[in-house]
Design an enzyme around this catalytic site. Sequence first.
Site, short mmCIF file in Angstrom:
data_model
loop_
_atom_site.label_atom_id
_atom_site.label_comp_id
_atom_site.label_asym_id
_atom_site.label_seq_id
_atom_site.Cartn_x
_atom_site.Cartn_y
_atom_site.Cartn_z
N SER A 238 39.64 5.41 -15.94
CA SER A 238 38.34 5.96 -14.98
C SER A 238 37.58 4.85 -14.59
O SER A 238 36.83 4.84 -13.74
CB SER A 238 37.34 6.51 -15.96
OG SER A 238 36.91 5.90 -17.10
N LYS A 283 28.54 9.30 -18.70
CA LYS A 283 28.60 8.10 -17.96
C LYS A 283 27.10 8.03 -17.04
O LYS A 283 26.70 7.10 -16.82
CB LYS A 283 29.84 8.00 -17.26
CG LYS A 283 31.00 7.91 -18.00
CD LYS A 283 32.25 7.79 -17.13
CE LYS A 283 33.64 7.86 -18.20
NZ LYS A 283 34.88 7.64 -17.41
#
Length: 344
Positions: A238, A283
């Site tokens: 990611s 996140k």
Amino acid sequence: MNNQNKSHRLRNWLITIIAIIAVAFLAFWPTDYYIESPGEAVPVGQFIKSPNKKPNNFYLVTVSITSRPVSILQYLWSYTRPHNDRVPSKELLGGQTSAQYNELQNWYMETSQQNAIYYAAKKAGKKHSLKYLGVYVMEVQKGSSFKNKLQIGDTVLGANGHRFHSTEEMMTYLRKQKIGSPVTISVLRGKKKKQFTGKIVKVKGTNKPGIGIQLVEHVEVKTKPKLSINAGEIGGPSAGLMFTLESYEVFTKQNLSHGHKIAGTGTIAPNGKVGIIGGVDKKVVAASREGAEVFFAPTDSTDVKKGQTNYAVAKRTAKKINTKMEIVPVANFDDALNYLKKHY
């Protein structure tokens, strides 16, 4: 009276012992769940090695996952913590052991780094090459006829005499085969080439023809000037977008952030496409805590859990936590680059 006091004391002791046993049970008896929570926002520059390296303000963002299934008490306590999710081990590990899962995440990270360096060099007009070596076998599915033949870490090179030049080419070829038809694959195990014969099966999760493996691309990239990335114990794909932004900044010697904290997430493909990731809500929280001003979020595909794109989930999370951080949608590298050039 004395007997009553003794009986009373005995009852109290029994209650205390039972309470201790109950607390111990809750504290130590494991569940089958892992806890996912917001991780950290980490400066990307510290992982990049290059003669042109300079300070930067690009941040990759992580999701924290417990190293083992949590206890009953930890499981219950997680409900008091915002943005904590309880994930069944079967869903997280996909039938793998913890060691196999971690190994898979490391290979994903390696591929992410290679793609980032390659595309950044290409975009910057620097000398670059990307050599496709095959696909790493990360898991052999239960229904695969190669179950007791392939090993984790094997590199699949080709099938039925065809040598593939990309993962997409391999998957396209296999999907054209009929379920049950024989297939012979060539494999590199260590430094030795091997061949195994099996049958085409319906791949779990896609229901399309294939050989029934979970894979990650095995590539080797070279650039001039030379640039390398080593993210240590951080795994997964990611951070691809943020690695690419930092690598591009290094190759071009530009200052894209101009002192502003820029965070984001998303995989990166060799053509610059930014792909979906998991845990985007966590996140966003981690990036906001770090004081990031911008968060790049992928618009590709959908978030399986939320039924929305990463961008939509990120936008909703930002509103929920009342952050001033701007959520910026990105479908490809140019979307992020153009935003930075326009605003800074």
